[in-house]
Design an enzyme around this catalytic site. Sequence first.
Site, mmCIF file in Angstrom:
data_model
loop_
_atom_site.group_PDB
_atom_site.id
_atom_site.type_symbol
_atom_site.label_atom_id
_atom_site.label_comp_id
_atom_site.label_asym_id
_atom_site.label_seq_id
_atom_site.Cartn_x
_atom_site.Cartn_y
_atom_site.Cartn_z
ATOM 1 N N MET A 1 5.685 -3.058 12.191
ATOM 2 C CA MET A 1 6.256 -3.527 13.451
ATOM 3 C C MET A 1 5.219 -4.475 14.041
ATOM 4 S SD MET A 1 7.724 0.181 14.435
ATOM 5 C CE MET A 1 6.829 0.888 13.049
ATOM 6 N N HIS B 1 6.213 7.677 5.085
ATOM 7 C CA HIS B 1 6.528 6.511 5.916
ATOM 8 C C HIS B 1 5.356 6.253 6.868
ATOM 9 C CE1 HIS B 1 9.417 3.810 7.943
ATOM 10 N NE2 HIS B 1 8.926 4.252 9.096
ATOM 11 N N MET C 1 17.102 0.511 12.131
ATOM 12 C CA MET C 1 16.437 1.268 13.192
ATOM 13 C C MET C 1 17.503 1.939 14.064
ATOM 14 S SD MET C 1 13.103 1.096 12.997
ATOM 15 C CE MET C 1 12.842 2.046 14.480
ATOM 16 N N MET D 1 1.788 -0.673 13.691
ATOM 17 C CA MET D 1 2.164 -1.445 14.891
ATOM 18 C C MET D 1 0.969 -2.264 15.362
ATOM 19 S SD MET D 1 4.146 1.568 16.925
ATOM 20 C CE MET D 1 5.157 2.770 16.060
ATOM 21 N N ASP E 1 4.018 4.001 9.904
ATOM 22 C CA ASP E 1 4.425 3.086 10.974
ATOM 23 C C ASP E 1 3.228 2.298 11.456
ATOM 24 O OD1 ASP E 1 7.288 3.599 11.455
ATOM 25 O OD2 ASP E 1 6.587 5.650 11.768
ATOM 26 N N SER F 1 7.683 10.454 8.631
ATOM 27 C CA SER F 1 6.838 9.475 9.310
ATOM 28 C C SER F 1 5.556 10.158 9.765
ATOM 29 C CB SER F 1 7.572 8.908 10.524
ATOM 30 O OG SER F 1 6.625 8.286 11.366
ATOM 31 N N ASP G 1 15.943 5.051 10.393
ATOM 32 C CA ASP G 1 14.671 5.465 10.997
ATOM 33 C C ASP G 1 14.824 5.604 12.510
ATOM 34 O OD1 ASP G 1 12.034 5.821 11.717
ATOM 35 O OD2 ASP G 1 11.364 3.821 11.086
ATOM 36 N N HIS H 1 6.076 0.512 7.177
ATOM 37 C CA HIS H 1 7.011 -0.129 8.111
ATOM 38 C C HIS H 1 6.171 -0.896 9.126
ATOM 39 C CE1 HIS H 1 10.067 0.684 11.635
ATOM 40 N NE2 HIS H 1 10.000 -0.607 11.311
HETATM 41 C C1 DX5 Z 1 9.481 4.272 15.488
HETATM 42 C C2 DX5 Z 1 9.128 4.542 14.060
HETATM 43 C C3 DX5 Z 1 9.707 5.754 13.457
HETATM 44 C C4 DX5 Z 1 9.365 7.049 14.175
HETATM 45 C C5 DX5 Z 1 10.329 8.105 13.784
HETATM 46 O O1 DX5 Z 1 9.011 3.018 15.820
HETATM 47 O O2 DX5 Z 1 9.530 3.444 13.255
HETATM 48 O O3 DX5 Z 1 9.367 5.839 12.089
HETATM 49 O O4 DX5 Z 1 8.071 7.475 13.892
HETATM 50 O O5 DX5 Z 1 10.096 9.247 14.530
HETATM 51 P P1 DX5 Z 1 11.268 10.216 14.990
HETATM 52 O O6 DX5 Z 1 11.890 10.752 13.720
HETATM 53 O O7 DX5 Z 1 10.574 11.251 15.798
HETATM 54 O O8 DX5 Z 1 12.240 9.392 15.765
HETATM 55 ZN ZN ZN Z 2 9.288 3.608 11.052
#
Ligand code: DX5
Ligand code: ZN
Length: 216
Positions: A67, A32, A137, A36, A34, A7, A175, A65
Amino acid sequence: MVIISPSLLSCDFLNIEKEIKCFEGVKDFWFHLDIMDGHFVPNLTFGHPIVSLLSNKTSQRLDAHFMVTNPKFYIDTFKDYNIFNFTFHVEAGENILELIKEAKKFYPSVGLSLKPSTPLSAISDEMFKAIDLLLVMSVEPGFSGQSFHETTWERLSSVLEIQKRLNTNFMVQVDGGVSDKNAKKLIELGANNLVSGSYIFKHGPSKYLEMVESLR
Ligand code: DX5
Ligand code: ZN
């Protein structure tokens, strides 16, 4: 082979081009991303300009991903960035099946995710049959560096049962809080795509590849 998906939320943003170059040529590997919206989760990350730049700088697959509260907008507006897998949350809308079908028009792989507190029954059999990937998750979405939720074990067993009952084989991605402490058991329980942020990036570039391989 298990896919490892670092990520980029945990990478050094000021050196992101150098960071992604460290992983060039690694097999069974996705980046990956993220994304948001500050509404579905209480955090903001990056959007179109950064994803566009990344897509021009790497030949590795991009795994986005989302969110976000309004996945439709993101399905429409991220389609030119060579994203391989487009994942959004089942909690985000009412017409999930329609959204999956819409996303399928533009992305080779479409995933559905659910928060640790959302029951698997929120995903219908039709949805399970339509997706390419289920993102389980193992932390509350929004931030990296959180502790792995132990409820994930039971959930993965239920996912295996669902796959068996429906005779489907969508990819199972986990994840949140993934590290060498839980990766082996996750793989034994059917996970074949592990996202990892802080674990991979915590020791700096010289260790990245070692950390990736330690998860397989
Ligand atoms: C959280 C994200 C994850 C996060 C994972 O909302 O979806 O992808 O970045 O990070 P770690 O591996 O540090 O939990
Ligand atoms: Zn993620």
